[in-house]
Write a protein that holds these residues in place. Structure first.
Motif, PDB file in Angstrom:
ATOM      1  N   THR A 183      -0.954   4.630  -5.213  1.00  0.00           N
ATOM      2  CA  THR A 183       0.504   4.643  -5.360  1.00  0.00           C
ATOM      3  C   THR A 183       1.090   5.053  -4.268  1.00  0.00           C
ATOM      4  O   THR A 183       0.722   6.159  -3.672  1.00  0.00           O
ATOM      5  CB  THR A 183       0.998   5.643  -6.681  1.00  0.00           C
ATOM      6  OG1 THR A 183       0.214   5.332  -7.791  1.00  0.00           O
ATOM      7  CG2 THR A 183       2.533   5.529  -6.849  1.00  0.00           C
ATOM      8  N   PRO A 184       2.043   4.292  -3.456  1.00  0.00           N
ATOM      9  CA  PRO A 184       2.612   4.617  -2.243  1.00  0.00           C
ATOM     10  C   PRO A 184       3.344   5.929  -2.257  1.00  0.00           C
ATOM     11  O   PRO A 184       3.870   6.504  -3.214  1.00  0.00           O
ATOM     12  CB  PRO A 184       3.611   3.358  -2.085  1.00  0.00           C
ATOM     13  CG  PRO A 184       3.202   2.234  -2.875  1.00  0.00           C
ATOM     14  CD  PRO A 184       2.561   2.910  -3.999  1.00  0.00           C
ATOM     15  N   GLY A 185       2.967   6.582  -1.441  1.00  0.00           N
ATOM     16  CA  GLY A 185       3.613   8.034  -1.090  1.00  0.00           C
ATOM     17  C   GLY A 185       2.921   9.086  -1.838  1.00  0.00           C
ATOM     18  O   GLY A 185       3.241  10.369  -1.835  1.00  0.00           O
ATOM     19  N   GLU A 186       1.822   8.842  -2.345  1.00  0.00           N
ATOM     20  CA  GLU A 186       0.976   9.721  -3.130  1.00  0.00           C
ATOM     21  C   GLU A 186      -0.401   9.924  -2.414  1.00  0.00           C
ATOM     22  O   GLU A 186      -0.946   8.903  -1.892  1.00  0.00           O
ATOM     23  CB  GLU A 186       0.762   9.670  -4.677  1.00  0.00           C
ATOM     24  CG  GLU A 186       2.086   9.500  -5.368  1.00  0.00           C
ATOM     25  CD  GLU A 186       2.196   9.341  -6.934  1.00  0.00           C
ATOM     26  OE1 GLU A 186       0.949   9.199  -7.379  1.00  0.00           O
ATOM     27  OE2 GLU A 186       3.198   9.430  -7.583  1.00  0.00           O
ATOM     28  N   ASP A 187      -1.151  11.117  -2.669  1.00  0.00           N
ATOM     29  CA  ASP A 187      -2.488  11.337  -2.376  1.00  0.00           C
ATOM     30  C   ASP A 187      -3.073  10.698  -3.399  1.00  0.00           C
ATOM     31  O   ASP A 187      -3.002  10.912  -4.775  1.00  0.00           O
ATOM     32  CB  ASP A 187      -2.613  12.956  -2.125  1.00  0.00           C
ATOM     33  CG  ASP A 187      -2.055  13.270  -0.711  1.00  0.00           C
ATOM     34  OD1 ASP A 187      -1.435  12.375  -0.274  1.00  0.00           O
ATOM     35  OD2 ASP A 187      -1.839  14.495  -0.525  1.00  0.00           O
ATOM     36  N   ALA A 188      -4.487  10.236  -3.128  1.00  0.00           N
ATOM     37  CA  ALA A 188      -5.419   9.814  -4.067  1.00  0.00           C
ATOM     38  C   ALA A 188      -6.802  10.579  -3.658  1.00  0.00           C
ATOM     39  O   ALA A 188      -7.256  10.698  -2.597  1.00  0.00           O
ATOM     40  CB  ALA A 188      -5.491   8.242  -3.969  1.00  0.00           C
ATOM     41  N   ALA A 201      -3.205  -2.159   4.988  1.00  0.00           N
ATOM     42  CA  ALA A 201      -1.643  -2.319   5.073  1.00  0.00           C
ATOM     43  C   ALA A 201      -1.135  -0.935   5.159  1.00  0.00           C
ATOM     44  O   ALA A 201      -1.517  -0.267   4.534  1.00  0.00           O
ATOM     45  CB  ALA A 201      -1.326  -3.239   4.186  1.00  0.00           C
ATOM     46  N   PRO A 202      -0.358  -0.872   5.995  1.00  0.00           N
ATOM     47  CA  PRO A 202       0.414   0.637   6.262  1.00  0.00           C
ATOM     48  C   PRO A 202       1.223   0.967   4.884  1.00  0.00           C
ATOM     49  O   PRO A 202       1.812   0.045   4.424  1.00  0.00           O
ATOM     50  CB  PRO A 202       1.354   0.517   7.410  1.00  0.00           C
ATOM     51  CG  PRO A 202       0.938  -0.632   8.022  1.00  0.00           C
ATOM     52  CD  PRO A 202       0.098  -1.602   7.233  1.00  0.00           C
ATOM     53  N   MET A 203       0.920   2.191   4.366  1.00  0.00           N
ATOM     54  CA  MET A 203       1.608   2.888   3.540  1.00  0.00           C
ATOM     55  C   MET A 203       1.799   4.329   3.800  1.00  0.00           C
ATOM     56  O   MET A 203       1.216   5.212   3.359  1.00  0.00           O
ATOM     57  CB  MET A 203       0.566   2.770   2.120  1.00  0.00           C
ATOM     58  CG  MET A 203       0.265   1.475   1.616  1.00  0.00           C
ATOM     59  SD  MET A 203      -1.396   1.553   0.306  1.00  0.00           S
ATOM     60  CE  MET A 203      -0.133   2.417  -1.101  1.00  0.00           C
ATOM     61  N   PRO A 204       3.177   4.385   4.179  1.00  0.00           N
ATOM     62  CA  PRO A 204       3.518   5.741   5.048  1.00  0.00           C
ATOM     63  C   PRO A 204       3.558   6.646   3.680  1.00  0.00           C
ATOM     64  O   PRO A 204       3.975   6.533   2.669  1.00  0.00           O
ATOM     65  CB  PRO A 204       5.088   5.330   5.116  1.00  0.00           C
ATOM     66  CG  PRO A 204       4.813   3.871   5.617  1.00  0.00           C
ATOM     67  CD  PRO A 204       4.069   3.235   4.686  1.00  0.00           C
ATOM     68  N   GLY A 205       3.025   7.697   4.120  1.00  0.00           N
ATOM     69  CA  GLY A 205       3.060   9.124   3.149  1.00  0.00           C
ATOM     70  C   GLY A 205       2.173   8.926   2.248  1.00  0.00           C
ATOM     71  O   GLY A 205       1.906   9.778   1.245  1.00  0.00           O
ATOM     72  N   THR A 206       0.936   7.960   2.254  1.00  0.00           N
ATOM     73  CA  THR A 206      -0.337   7.978   1.264  1.00  0.00           C
ATOM     74  C   THR A 206      -1.245   8.434   1.889  1.00  0.00           C
ATOM     75  O   THR A 206      -1.803   7.739   3.152  1.00  0.00           O
ATOM     76  CB  THR A 206      -0.161   6.471   0.841  1.00  0.00           C
ATOM     77  OG1 THR A 206       1.098   5.928   0.429  1.00  0.00           O
ATOM     78  CG2 THR A 206      -1.066   6.344  -0.261  1.00  0.00           C
ATOM     79  N   ARG A 207      -2.087   8.951   1.398  1.00  0.00           N
ATOM     80  CA  ARG A 207      -3.595   9.559   1.812  1.00  0.00           C
ATOM     81  C   ARG A 207      -4.361   9.274   0.710  1.00  0.00           C
ATOM     82  O   ARG A 207      -4.115   9.280  -0.779  1.00  0.00           O
ATOM     83  CB  ARG A 207      -3.656  11.011   2.237  1.00  0.00           C
ATOM     84  CG  ARG A 207      -2.645  11.178   3.401  1.00  0.00           C
ATOM     85  CD  ARG A 207      -2.405  12.919   3.828  1.00  0.00           C
ATOM     86  NE  ARG A 207      -2.086  13.776   2.745  1.00  0.00           N
ATOM     87  CZ  ARG A 207      -1.931  14.928   2.905  1.00  0.00           C
ATOM     88  NH1 ARG A 207      -2.136  15.408   4.173  1.00  0.00           N
ATOM     89  NH2 ARG A 207      -1.658  15.608   1.908  1.00  0.00           N
ATOM     90  N   VAL A 208      -5.539   8.976   1.113  1.00  0.00           N
ATOM     91  CA  VAL A 208      -6.830   8.754   0.209  1.00  0.00           C
ATOM     92  C   VAL A 208      -7.982   9.412   0.674  1.00  0.00           C
ATOM     93  O   VAL A 208      -8.259   9.579   1.922  1.00  0.00           O
ATOM     94  CB  VAL A 208      -6.913   7.390   0.048  1.00  0.00           C
ATOM     95  CG1 VAL A 208      -7.249   6.521   1.273  1.00  0.00           C
ATOM     96  CG2 VAL A 208      -7.768   6.937  -1.110  1.00  0.00           C
TER      97      VAL A 208
END
Length: 640
Positions: free
Chosen positions: A471-476, A594-601
């Motif tokens: 989910t863009p903007g969320e940590d996974a 692909a870039p997803m700003p604010g997203t970390r996994v």
């Protein structure tokens, strides 16, 4: 359950309501891991392999009155100690198969054949089978009588009856008749390297079971156990028949009338497993398939499957009324290995070490797989280069010579169920034979297909399905879907593309297309130009993949590169030997997320990755190492 009439006499007629506890032990997919030794890294590997598991087997047997031990296949191939025996190394010409010797020492009641039992050809299989002190079962394999050696003839049967006197819970003897039948994936012959297709065939495993179960029921057994060298996956509506012939057909097996217990394998996934979601017919906590007891002990002798059945006899018939399932690991502490196995395998162990330590070349750079799921990888670039070199020779003068060439390559060692040490880690410097097997574990040959741009895109969509949706903007908490193996992630050399993890996966791990319109692949180009659906390419891959292995969809039109299979390992060794004065290889920048700003996994890698973290920055990957987790993995927090 069996329907055998009650055989009690007058004085023990009360035993019609007797209860009996029966323990079934399972190993599966041992893949030649008979010693607690890592031949690739040339160092001990505590708590792995059959020699280390043997004391646990002995302990499990000692705890109960009634116990049977089975293996569900893929025991002959997988580590150098079995590889050099299978390849006919002169040093082992007169030696018994080391894996069979180890299994003889443990004392199996029966074993199923798996697809990798055929990797070295029928002659070597027969030689190993002839040495086994335990019976082998396979119901959906048919061989021409003249193709079997006299020593092995009749030693592999569709099913067998185990007749034992067991002790019920009141301490009374009870005669038991247990039918054991085995099956393996129907595509097995298509994966063989030393093909002898005129001498044997494999049939649909479900049809074979139906056929033999009719005869088994006529013998009125007390229990029917299937040793199913096939994995566990849901059966989706509309795809029932396809799934039953696939590599994950254990649920279809369990659904058959007359089957009481399923011991599964092949997919290396544990069952029971609290992390696996429950689906119709599959209870991963209660350890049932279609309501019947089932278990899968994983791979490489890291776990022992323990399935405890409580049977109750009512009106002369035994019925399973309760069961519990557990997966036991080798107990921590000082490793214990079976002395008999160590002694029996000592000559093969010494010959293997001598073979694996031979130098074949030198590399100017380290080769590792710590970042193969998140960044360019040198070891994958080496595999692709070896394939391209071979194809350049074989396609000279071919009608398709002018088509652009691509290579689909994947990694076999990237953590997962193999643990935190399951990574390639070859330092710069001398390269040995052991490094070849480290880079490419299996007996796969090289193959090729002519493929269109549309088929190529779908291939990449299936490969990209190994990742979870973010989910863009969320940590996974994780990057990779644990139901996929790392080698299901193909990277295609010669292309450039992005993977958009905000989109759902198109495919499931067993090859089912679950979202036909899902599109994760972005900006797909070749030689700087977008790929059109009708563009044509020659795509190199291994023949296991090209024959639909691991549920991979068949795409493209086959191209005959070689009259006889050429192993990928042979091409790697040729590439290394031909590099003078030393191998120089860089990681090809094929793909990125692909870039997803604010997203970390979180991506889990091995602790050895610490020494190579600078490589990620060079590839534009922003990674923050976190403390090692309880399983010894190094978590990397990736900023997308």
């Amino acid at each position: 359950m069996g329907q055998r009439p009650h055989r009690a006499t007058g004085q023990n007629a009360d035993l019609r309501c007797a209860t009996l506890s029966l323990r079934l032990l399972e190993t599966t997919d041992l893949h030649g891991q008979l010693r607690a030794y890592d031949y690739f890294a040339d160092r001990p590997a505590p708590h792995t392999g059959l020699a280390a598991l043997a004391p646990e087997i002995a302990q499990a047997r000692s705890e109960v009155s009634n116990c049977l031990l089975f293996d569900c296949g893929d025991f002959l191939q997988g580590t150098p100690i079995t590889q050099i025996w299978g390849d006919g190394d002169p040093a082992l010409a007169d030696s018994p198969n080391p894996m069979i010797a180890a299994m003889n020492a443990v004392g199996y009641d029966a074993a199923a054949l798996g697809n990798h039992e055929f990797d070295f050809g029928l002659a070597q299989l027969d030689r190993a089978v002839a040495e086994a002190n335990f019976p082998l079962v396979c119901a959906n394999l048919e061989r021409a009588p003249h193709s079997e050696s006299p020593e092995a003839r009749g030693k592999v049967v569709p099913w067998l009856m185990i007749e034992r006197e067991m002790q019920d819970d009141a301490g009374q003897p009870q005669p038991m008749r247990i039918a054991v039948i085995g099956v393996l994936p129907q595509p097995t012959l298509g994966w063989m390297q030393k093909r002898q297709s005129n001498e044997m065939t494999t049939t649909c495993l479900e049809q074979a079971l139906r056929h033999h179960l009719v005869h088994i029921r006529e013998t009125r057994p007390d229990l029917v156990i299937v040793l199913a060298h096939t994995g566990i996956a849901p059966l989706e509506a509309g795809e029932h028949d396809r799934a039953r012939d696939a590599e994950h057909a254990a649920l279809a097996v369990a659904e058959l009338d007359g089957v009481d217990v399923v011991l599964a394998g092949h997919d290396h996934r544990l069952f029971p497993d609290r992390t696996r979601p429950a689906t119709p017919g599959i209870d991963p906590i209660g350890a049932t398939l279609a309501g019947k007891p089932a278990i899968n002990a994983g791979a490489a002798g890291t776990r022992l499957g323990v399935l405890d059945l409580t049977l109750e006899r009512r009106d002369g018939r035994w019925q399973i009324v309760r069961h519990t399932a557990a997966l036991r690991r080798v107990r921590p502490g000082k490793p214990r290995e079976c002395t008999e196995i160590l002694n029996a395998s000592a000559p093969a162990h010494a010959a293997t070490l001598a073979h694996m330590r031979r130098e074949i070349g030198e590399s100017t750079v380290p080769l590792h797989s710590y970042f193969s799921m998140i960044a360019p990888d040198r070891s994958l670039s080496l595999k692709a280069r070896a394939g391209f070199s071979h194809a350049a020779e074989r396609l000279r003068g071919h009608p398709l010579e002018a088509l652009p060439r691509l290579a689909a390559v994947s990694i076999f060692k990237s953590g997962g169920l193999g643990g935190a040490g399951n990574f390639i880690d070859i330092p710069a410097g001398k390269l040995r034979v052991s490094h070849i097997d480290d880079l490419y574990l299996f007996n796969n040959g090289i193959g090729a297909v002519e493929i269109t741009g549309a088929e190529l895109l779908d291939w990449l969509e299936q490969s990209a399905s190994v990742f979870v949706q973010l989910t863009p903007g969320e940590d996974a908490p994780r990057l990779r879907d644990p139901s996929f193996a790392s080698y299901q992630f193909d990277v295609i050399s010669g292309l450039r593309y992005e993977i958009d993890l905000s989109q759902p996966p198109r495919y499931a791990a067993d090859g089912r297309c679950i979202a036909p319109s899902a599109t994760r692949i972005r900006n797909l180009t070749h030689a700087g130009r977008p790929i059109a659906p009708d563009d044509r390419f020659v795509l190199l891959s291994n023949d296991f993949r090209l024959s639909g292995g691991n549920g991979f969809q068949l795409r493209g039109r086959p191209i005959g590169l070689d009259p006889e299979p050429v192993l990928v390992r042979e091409l790697l060794q040729r590439e290394i030997r031909g590099a003078t004065p030393a191998l120089e290889i860089e990681a090809e920048p094929i793909w990125r997320f692909a870039p997803m700003p604010g997203t970390r996994v979180i991506c889990l890698t091995g602790p050895g990755a610490q020494a190579h973290l600078h490589e990620l920055a060079a590839h534009g990957v922003r990674a923050t190492p976190l403390p090692l987790d309880t399983d010894g993995f190094l978590p990397l927090q990736i900023a997308l």
